[in-house]
Design an enzyme around this catalytic site. Structure first.
Site, PDB file in Angstrom:
ATOM      1  CB  VAL A 195      17.071   6.314  -1.664  1.00 33.34           C
ATOM      2  CG1 VAL A 195      17.918   5.237  -2.331  1.00 33.34           C
ATOM      3  CG2 VAL A 195      16.484   5.808  -0.355  1.00 33.34           C
TER       4      VAL A 195
ATOM      5  CG  ASP B 179       4.109  -7.177   7.584  1.00 35.38           C
ATOM      6  OD1 ASP B 179       3.475  -6.719   6.619  1.00 35.38           O
ATOM      7  OD2 ASP B 179       3.574  -7.740   8.560  1.00 35.38           O
TER       8      ASP B 179
ATOM      9  CG  ASP C  54       1.573  -2.878  10.376  1.00 29.99           C
ATOM     10  OD1 ASP C  54       2.383  -2.142   9.769  1.00 29.99           O
ATOM     11  OD2 ASP C  54       0.865  -3.716   9.799  1.00 29.99           O
TER      12      ASP C  54
ATOM     13  NE  ARG D 280     -16.539  15.256  18.282  1.00 33.49           N
ATOM     14  CZ  ARG D 280     -16.707  14.299  19.207  1.00 33.49           C
ATOM     15  NH1 ARG D 280     -17.918  14.021  19.668  1.00 33.49           N
ATOM     16  NH2 ARG D 280     -15.689  13.619  19.661  1.00 33.49           N
TER      17      ARG D 280
ATOM     18  CB  THR E 281       7.781  -4.859   1.157  1.00 34.71           C
ATOM     19  OG1 THR E 281       6.527  -4.311   0.780  1.00 34.71           O
ATOM     20  CG2 THR E 281       8.868  -4.401   0.228  1.00 34.71           C
TER      21      THR E 281
ATOM     22  NE  ARG F 167      -2.448  -5.131   5.575  1.00 36.88           N
ATOM     23  CZ  ARG F 167      -2.881  -5.443   4.359  1.00 36.88           C
ATOM     24  NH1 ARG F 167      -3.634  -6.489   4.178  1.00 36.88           N
ATOM     25  NH2 ARG F 167      -2.543  -4.719   3.318  1.00 36.88           N
TER      26      ARG F 167
ATOM     27  NE  ARG G 248      -2.170  -4.515  -0.960  1.00 36.70           N
ATOM     28  CZ  ARG G 248      -1.705  -3.803   0.061  1.00 36.70           C
ATOM     29  NH1 ARG G 248      -0.568  -4.152   0.621  1.00 36.70           N
ATOM     30  NH2 ARG G 248      -2.358  -2.764   0.530  1.00 36.70           N
ATOM     31  CB  SER G 249       4.286  -8.829  -6.833  1.00 44.69           C
ATOM     32  OG  SER G 249       4.649  -9.808  -7.770  1.00 44.69           O
TER      33      SER G 249
ATOM     34  N   GLY H 237       0.845  -1.203   0.000  1.00 43.00           N
ATOM     35  CA  GLY H 237       0.000   0.000   0.000  1.00 43.00           C
ATOM     36  C   GLY H 237       0.875   1.246   0.000  1.00 43.00           C
TER      37      GLY H 237
ATOM     38  CG  ASP I  10      -1.598  -0.406   7.946  1.00 39.15           C
ATOM     39  OD1 ASP I  10      -2.425   0.472   7.673  1.00 39.15           O
ATOM     40  OD2 ASP I  10      -1.478  -1.462   7.297  1.00 39.15           O
TER      41      ASP I  10
ATOM     42  N   GLY J 195     -11.196  13.347  20.268  1.00 37.86           N
ATOM     43  CA  GLY J 195     -12.098  13.289  21.423  1.00 37.86           C
ATOM     44  C   GLY J 195     -13.222  12.282  21.255  1.00 37.86           C
ATOM     45  CB  ALA J 196     -13.413   9.056  19.450  1.00 41.04           C
TER      46      ALA J 196
ATOM     47  CB  THR K  89       2.755   0.613   5.974  1.00 43.72           C
ATOM     48  OG1 THR K  89       1.391   0.394   6.397  1.00 43.72           O
ATOM     49  CG2 THR K  89       3.656   0.258   7.145  1.00 43.72           C
TER      50      THR K  89
ATOM     51  NE  ARG L  44      17.545  15.564  -5.329  1.00 43.78           N
ATOM     52  CZ  ARG L  44      16.960  16.728  -5.440  1.00 43.78           C
ATOM     53  NH1 ARG L  44      16.994  17.589  -4.448  1.00 43.78           N
ATOM     54  NH2 ARG L  44      16.338  17.060  -6.559  1.00 43.78           N
TER      55      ARG L  44
ATOM     56  CE  LYS M  97     -19.539  13.388  26.038  1.00 42.14           C
ATOM     57  NZ  LYS M  97     -18.317  13.226  25.359  1.00 42.14           N
TER      58      LYS M  97
HETATM   59  O1  F6P Z   1      -1.413  -1.461   4.572  1.00 41.78           O
HETATM   60  C1  F6P Z   1      -1.999  -0.275   4.204  1.00 41.78           C
HETATM   61  C2  F6P Z   1      -3.472  -0.442   3.985  1.00 41.78           C
HETATM   62  O2  F6P Z   1      -4.026   0.805   3.616  1.00 41.78           O
HETATM   63  C3  F6P Z   1      -4.266  -1.051   5.140  1.00 41.78           C
HETATM   64  O3  F6P Z   1      -4.562  -0.130   6.146  1.00 41.78           O
HETATM   65  C4  F6P Z   1      -5.480  -1.586   4.426  1.00 41.78           C
HETATM   66  O4  F6P Z   1      -6.052  -2.659   5.141  1.00 41.78           O
HETATM   67  C5  F6P Z   1      -4.910  -2.059   3.112  1.00 41.78           C
HETATM   68  O5  F6P Z   1      -3.704  -1.346   2.907  1.00 41.78           O
HETATM   69  C6  F6P Z   1      -5.813  -1.854   1.926  1.00 41.78           C
HETATM   70  O6  F6P Z   1      -5.177  -2.379   0.808  1.00 41.78           O
HETATM   71  P1  F6P Z   1      -5.680  -2.166  -0.687  1.00 41.78           P
HETATM   72  O7  F6P Z   1      -5.378  -0.759  -1.075  1.00 41.78           O
HETATM   73  O8  F6P Z   1      -4.887  -3.147  -1.471  1.00 41.78           O
HETATM   74  O9  F6P Z   1      -7.140  -2.420  -0.685  1.00 41.78           O
END
Ligand code: F6P
Length: 330
Positions: free
Chosen positions: A23, A103, A130, A155, A105, A172, A72-73, A11, A128, A186-187, A126, A25, A214
């Protein structure tokens, strides 16, 4: 190290272009040539390679997406795909590769580099956040700001109509985007995959808050939450709340991935891009460069992909206190 290849994969994330620029430069500074590999591993297999220099990466530091394209290959997971990719890299005399991605990749890079003995350095890109081995991934900060801006707008309309909104965000299997955006906006509820969701507790809190005056609320839901996404959760909460709230669902989707990178992401991307070239130059291989406590840190790929970044769960409780100031004991 005379010539390196670079690609963006998985993504896309805001800041990938700033990283590519860094990279290219940094390599040019060291008289190392750079070849751009289009569409991630797909372009490596197809031989879709272009020479890059300082001029080809000018005017991109502020642009979202990735000028190299991404994919995504599936083909790269096959023996045949990897062999073809190796042939193409060898034909262009590429002796080191920088991979910007997540990850998936780095998993591909580890297998490839072990089989064909080409050094790879990874840079976490990414939204995410993560990835283990870095406090921040490139794109996360920008995505967070995009989400917060969107929730602020929701809101406004939520309070104008006295409505309860469920806002679904990406991530994800990780809840970083949901937690931090929920906190910053402030959710009244934040649902993340890392914590067992308590639908009954959420209903109770929303009812109590309504009694206190509220009239509108926002619940941020991570797409990977164990109770399902925002749609499913809204249905479940509706059963408990009855007609006391009008419920709406908003799924933010891919707008979270686009936009100009924030200052933070541009600086992070530049630092990690620079560090990746230094790493290749000094003979490192199969490592990810990340930022930990403001310092560049190297983490072996296998460690980076085996572990996950831990969510600070205390922040979920803190968000609850700030949203409801409700203490059962007083
Ligand atoms: O990993 C980045 C991300 O945006 C995730 O948050 C999401 O689940 C996924 O990619 C969506 O992937 P795609 O763009 O392939 O639908």
């Amino acid at each position: 190290m005379k010539k390196i290849g670079i690609f963006t994969s998985g993504g896309d994330a805001p800041g990938m272009n700033a990283c590519l620029r860094a990279v290219v430069r940094s390599a040019q500074f060291h008289k190392i040539k750079v070849v751009g590999i289009k569409r991630g591993y797909e372009g490596m297999i197809d031989g879709d390679l272009i020479p890059l220099n300082d001029r080809s990466v000018s005017g991109i530091i502020h642009r979202g997406g990735t000028i190299l394209g991404s994919a995504r290959s599936k083909r790269f997971r096959t023996e045949e795909g990897m062999k073809q990719a190796y042939k193409n890299l060898k034909a262009k005399k590429i002796d080191g590769v920088v991979a910007i991605g997540g990850d998936g990749t780095f998993r591909g890079a580890t297998e490839f580099s072990n089989k064909f003995n080409i050094p790879f350095i990874g840079i976490p890109g990414t939204i995410d956040n993560d990835m283990y081995g870095t406090d921040y991934t490139i794109g996360y900060d920008t995505a967070l700001n995009t989400i917060v801006e969107a929730i602020d707008k929701i809101r406004d309309t939520a309070s104008a109509h006295d409505r309860l909104f469920f806002v679904e965000v990406m991530g994800r299997d990780a809840g970083f985007l949901a937690l931090l955006s929920g906190l910053a906006s402030g959710a009244e509820g934040i649902m993340v995959p890392e914590l067992q969701s308590d639908v009954k507790g959420l209903v109770k809190n929303l009812k109590k808050a309504q009694k206190k005056g509220k009239n509108s609320s926002i619940v941020v839901v991570a797409e990977g939450d164990d109770e399902g996404g925002a749609m499913e959760l809204a249905e479940k909460v509706k059963v408990g709340l009855g007609d006391s709230f009008e419920i709406k669902v908003s799924i933010l989707g891919h707008l979270q991935r686009g936009g100009n990178p924030s200052c933070f992401d541009r600086v992070l991307a530049s630092r990690l891009g620079f560090a990746a070239v230094e790493a290749l130059k000094s003979g490192k291989s199969n490592e990810m460069v990340g930022l930990v406590n403001q310092k560049v840190k190297h983490t072996p790929f296998n460690k980076a992909v085996k572990n996950t970044n831990k969510l600070n769960k205390e922040l979920v409780e803190m968000a609850q206190v700030l949203a409801f100031c409700d203490n059962e004991n007083n």
